[in-house]
Design a protein around this motif. Sequence first.
Motif, PDB file in Angstrom:
ATOM      1  N   PRO A  86       0.830  -1.357  -0.053  1.00  0.00           N
ATOM      2  CA  PRO A  86      -0.146  -0.053  -0.122  1.00  0.00           C
ATOM      3  C   PRO A  86       0.909   1.250   0.039  1.00  0.00           C
ATOM      4  CG  PRO A  86       0.156  -0.875   2.306  1.00  0.00           C
ATOM      5  CD  PRO A  86       0.771  -1.763   1.177  1.00  0.00           C
ATOM      6  N   ASN A  87       2.244   1.119   0.342  1.00  0.00           N
ATOM      7  CA  ASN A  87       2.906   2.258   0.154  1.00  0.00           C
ATOM      8  C   ASN A  87       3.510   2.771  -1.041  1.00  0.00           C
ATOM      9  OD1 ASN A  87       3.122   2.287   3.304  1.00  0.00           O
ATOM     10  ND2 ASN A  87       4.238   0.241   2.827  1.00  0.00           N
ATOM     11  N   ILE A  88       3.242   2.126  -2.105  1.00  0.00           N
ATOM     12  CA  ILE A  88       3.881   2.275  -3.628  1.00  0.00           C
ATOM     13  C   ILE A  88       2.988   3.653  -4.074  1.00  0.00           C
ATOM     14  CG2 ILE A  88       3.905   1.740  -5.769  1.00  0.00           C
ATOM     15  CD1 ILE A  88       4.605  -1.241  -4.835  1.00  0.00           C
ATOM     16  N   LYS A  89       3.746   4.729  -4.468  1.00  0.00           N
ATOM     17  CA  LYS A  89       3.329   5.975  -5.035  1.00  0.00           C
ATOM     18  C   LYS A  89       3.218   5.646  -6.697  1.00  0.00           C
ATOM     19  CE  LYS A  89       2.786   7.817  -1.276  1.00  0.00           C
ATOM     20  NZ  LYS A  89       1.929   7.225  -0.430  1.00  0.00           N
ATOM     21  N   ALA A  90       4.366   4.970  -7.389  1.00  0.00           N
ATOM     22  CA  ALA A  90       4.508   4.855  -8.639  1.00  0.00           C
ATOM     23  C   ALA A  90       5.237   3.608  -8.922  1.00  0.00           C
ATOM     24  CB  ALA A  90       5.426   6.192  -9.317  1.00  0.00           C
ATOM     25  N   ALA A  91       4.851   3.018  -9.918  1.00  0.00           N
ATOM     26  CA  ALA A  91       5.697   1.981 -10.453  1.00  0.00           C
ATOM     27  C   ALA A  91       5.959   1.911 -11.882  1.00  0.00           C
ATOM     28  CB  ALA A  91       4.821   0.740 -10.431  1.00  0.00           C
ATOM     29  N   CYS A  92       7.034   1.140 -12.307  1.00  0.00           N
ATOM     30  CA  CYS A  92       7.276   1.263 -13.937  1.00  0.00           C
ATOM     31  C   CYS A  92       6.274   0.345 -14.676  1.00  0.00           C
ATOM     32  CB  CYS A  92       8.783   0.669 -13.989  1.00  0.00           C
ATOM     33  SG  CYS A  92       8.778  -0.970 -13.617  1.00  0.00           S
ATOM     34  N   GLY A  93       6.342   0.312 -15.853  1.00  0.00           N
ATOM     35  CA  GLY A  93       5.399  -0.318 -16.734  1.00  0.00           C
ATOM     36  C   GLY A  93       5.598  -1.945 -16.728  1.00  0.00           C
ATOM     37  N   CYS A  94       6.922  -2.195 -16.286  1.00  0.00           N
ATOM     38  CA  CYS A  94       6.974  -3.605 -16.411  1.00  0.00           C
ATOM     39  C   CYS A  94       6.605  -4.290 -15.030  1.00  0.00           C
ATOM     40  CB  CYS A  94       8.505  -4.212 -16.791  1.00  0.00           C
ATOM     41  SG  CYS A  94       9.829  -3.707 -15.313  1.00  0.00           S
ATOM     42  N   GLY A  95       6.574  -3.508 -13.948  1.00  0.00           N
ATOM     43  CA  GLY A  95       6.022  -3.693 -12.769  1.00  0.00           C
ATOM     44  C   GLY A  95       7.125  -4.364 -11.784  1.00  0.00           C
ATOM     45  N   GLU A  96       8.631  -4.285 -12.224  1.00  0.00           N
ATOM     46  CA  GLU A  96       9.697  -4.598 -11.577  1.00  0.00           C
ATOM     47  C   GLU A  96      10.280  -3.767 -10.487  1.00  0.00           C
ATOM     48  OE1 GLU A  96      10.755  -7.804 -11.721  1.00  0.00           O
ATOM     49  OE2 GLU A  96       9.375  -8.532 -12.971  1.00  0.00           O
ATOM     50  N   SER A  97       9.852  -2.646 -10.648  1.00  0.00           N
ATOM     51  CA  SER A  97      10.342  -1.458  -9.770  1.00  0.00           C
ATOM     52  C   SER A  97       9.370  -0.330  -9.427  1.00  0.00           C
ATOM     53  CB  SER A  97      11.817  -0.761 -10.347  1.00  0.00           C
ATOM     54  OG  SER A  97      11.373   0.045 -11.396  1.00  0.00           O
TER      55      SER A  97
END
Length: 127
Positions: free
Chosen positions: A113-124
């Motif tokens: 729940p802490n994620i603000k943004a993620a890359c397109g591939c979902g790895e970072s």
Amino acid sequence: MNEQAQTTQAPQTPPKPAPKGIGLADSAVARLKQLLEERRTPDAGLRIAVKGGGCSGLQYSMEWSEKSRERDKVFERDGVRVFVDPKSYLYLIGTELVFEQTLMASGFKLNNPNIKAACGCGESFSV
């Protein structure tokens, strides 16, 4: 006669505090038990860490660990253990580990729940 409408407000419910620790979904517990039995290391656990890297700045790392380290947070459910170092724990508070299996892929996933943004591939991700 002028009637004034009275408004009553429903009592406000305080916000729920964020869950502490790392949750282990039923699917993750079942899969980890199976993998530990296959490895013949029932006392080992899964180490989850957050490391710098990837296009969004942070990425997850998962590996087997035979035992916890001195300052690790240890989360256990039904005999399955997950180890998290103190620095990584700050990024993982309230996260749930699940195991997903679809026609295209299977693997562990962290619902963080802490994620603000993620890359397109979902790895970072970033917080």
